[in-house]
Design a protein around this motif. Sequence first.
Motif, short mmCIF file in Angstrom:
data_model
loop_
_atom_site.label_atom_id
_atom_site.label_comp_id
_atom_site.label_asym_id
_atom_site.label_seq_id
_atom_site.Cartn_x
_atom_site.Cartn_y
_atom_site.Cartn_z
N GLN A 186 0.85 -1.18 0.00
CA GLN A 186 0.00 0.00 0.00
C GLN A 186 0.89 1.23 0.00
OE1 GLN A 186 -3.25 -0.01 2.71
NE2 GLN A 186 -3.65 2.15 2.46
N GLN A 232 1.00 5.52 0.13
CA GLN A 232 0.26 6.69 0.58
C GLN A 232 1.00 7.93 0.12
OE1 GLN A 232 -2.61 6.36 2.46
NE2 GLN A 232 -2.96 8.55 2.49
N ASN A 292 -2.97 5.26 -2.56
CA ASN A 292 -3.83 6.32 -2.06
C ASN A 292 -3.18 7.68 -2.28
OD1 ASN A 292 -5.97 4.76 -0.73
ND2 ASN A 292 -4.33 4.07 0.60
N ASP A 293 -3.96 8.63 -2.79
CA ASP A 293 -3.51 10.03 -2.89
C ASP A 293 -2.15 10.17 -3.55
OD1 ASP A 293 -5.86 10.83 -1.55
OD2 ASP A 293 -4.93 10.36 0.37
N SER A 294 -1.89 9.42 -4.59
CA SER A 294 -0.60 9.43 -5.27
C SER A 294 -0.70 10.19 -6.59
CB SER A 294 -0.12 8.01 -5.51
OG SER A 294 0.11 7.36 -4.27
#
Length: 132
Positions: A7, A9, A38-40
């Motif tokens: 994962q 972030q 996420n949020d990349s």
Amino acid sequence: MAFSCSQTQAVTFANNSADGLRVQPHNNTGTGAFLVANDSVFSGNGTGVAVVTTVDSNYAVVKLFGATITANSGVGVFADGALVRTDVKDTEITNNGTGVSAIRGAILLSYLDNLTDRNGVDGVFTGSVSKR
């Protein structure tokens, strides 16, 4: 079948001549690849995100949540192979050569809250996922 899981972030993949992020499991060893980003940001690459399998490889599953995928000369999100699933949620896919592309039986799903705009060709998702 076991999967290796990662994962990320708020990671930036920028200005790579080939793929910003490439997920491609090799050989059928009983494990696959599972990645949540996420949020990349994926910007200024040849391809922003490439998820690829071959005939003798394992599954590759990628989930992109809240990403910005922009200014890639090729494809923003590229899914290639029958063992690929890519889910995209709350993501901006803009100013790429092609926004999204799925070939050779890949599954490329939208949560229907993405912005796909100002690409040379926006492309199409293969289906949608309900928001839960």
